[in-house]
Write a protein that holds these residues in place. Structure first.
Motif, mmCIF file in Angstrom:
data_model
loop_
_atom_site.group_PDB
_atom_site.id
_atom_site.type_symbol
_atom_site.label_atom_id
_atom_site.label_comp_id
_atom_site.label_asym_id
_atom_site.label_seq_id
_atom_site.Cartn_x
_atom_site.Cartn_y
_atom_site.Cartn_z
ATOM 1 N N HIS A 75 -0.851 7.069 -3.323
ATOM 2 C CA HIS A 75 -2.274 6.990 -2.987
ATOM 3 C C HIS A 75 -3.114 7.907 -3.877
ATOM 4 O O HIS A 75 -4.239 7.558 -4.244
ATOM 5 C CB HIS A 75 -2.480 7.323 -1.511
ATOM 6 N N VAL A 115 0.833 -1.199 0.000
ATOM 7 C CA VAL A 115 0.000 0.000 0.000
ATOM 8 C C VAL A 115 0.866 1.247 0.000
ATOM 9 O O VAL A 115 0.583 2.228 -0.686
ATOM 10 C CB VAL A 115 -0.955 -0.003 1.217
ATOM 11 N N TYR A 135 -6.233 0.953 -0.757
ATOM 12 C CA TYR A 135 -5.652 0.203 0.352
ATOM 13 C C TYR A 135 -5.870 -1.309 0.275
ATOM 14 O O TYR A 135 -5.306 -2.052 1.082
ATOM 15 C CB TYR A 135 -6.222 0.700 1.683
#
Length: 221
Positions: A153, A41, A179
């Motif tokens: 992200h 992640v 995630y």
């Protein structure tokens, strides 16, 4: 090249790591599925060496979480010689190749080079939204013809929205894309990434759909 090794045998991990570094690549090592999911992640790796027999949770759960969020990072499974069914499940779940224990290190590095070459040669369709383009093969974003700097992200948030262009994407779907369902996520985290994308590419890029989530704006229709 940055490689993630997921292996609970410390001696084997050290030997593999020494050899990988001799190839001129960088390597991170974790010993369980939970740590692997967190690392995947938080970092963008060029490839993953994944043992399926891990303490607590199978390595297959790591692979599944990776593919469920549309992450195409090459995965080379490390598996026992007598576990044909596991190799089949791993390939069906999206692994790129496997190597059987006990293996020759030269074979491991050759297979790793092969999956890296194949991943670099993959042709994936460009995703576009007005003056914004996303190249999944290279994990690159350009805006008005210039490279755009995004965090990992932010990139995953944008990719999830562009994959579903024209359709609302729920907060839950975005969380899974970013995630992979790993761990507790603060309630405003996705909103922060949306805010960052709007700041970089314009407020009209992402529309809030009350009661549903978000979708790309009219420029992407």
């Amino acid at each position: 090249m940055q490689i993630l090794l997921v292996e609970d045998d410390a001696m084997l991990a050290q030997a593999v790591g020494d050899g990988v570094r001799q190839q001129g690549w960088e390597l991170d090592w974790v010993a369980n599925a939970g740590a692997a999911k967190t690392m995947l992640v938080d970092h963008g790796y060029n490839a993953v060496l994944l043992d399926l027999h891990l303490p607590g949770s199978s390595g297959l759960s790591v692979l599944t979480a990776l593919r469920e969020r549309y992450d195409t990072t090459p995965v080379l499974i490390i598996t026992a010689r007598d576990q044909l069914s596991e190799r089949v499940r791993g390939l069906d779940a999206g692994a790129d190749d496997y190597v059987v224990k006990p293996f020759q290190f030269d074979e491991l590095y050759a297979r790793l080079r092969a999956v890296l070459r194949r991943s670099q040669g993959r042709v994936a369709p460009l995703l576009s939204c007005g003056e914004l383009q996303l190249d999944p093969s290279r994990r690159e974003v350009t805006f008005r013809g210039q490279p755009a700097a995004l965090s990992l992200h932010e990139y995953r948030t944008l990719f999830a929205l562009m994959e579903r262009k024209g359709r609302p994407v729920t907060r839950s779907q975005l969380e899974d894309a970013v995630y992979g369902g790993n761990g507790h996520i603060e309630s405003n985290t996705i909103a922060v990434y949306i805010h960052q994308l709007r700041r970089k590419f314009g407020e009209e890029l992402v529309i809030t759909v009350p009661g549903l989530g978000y979708r790309l704006g009219e420029a992407c229709a």
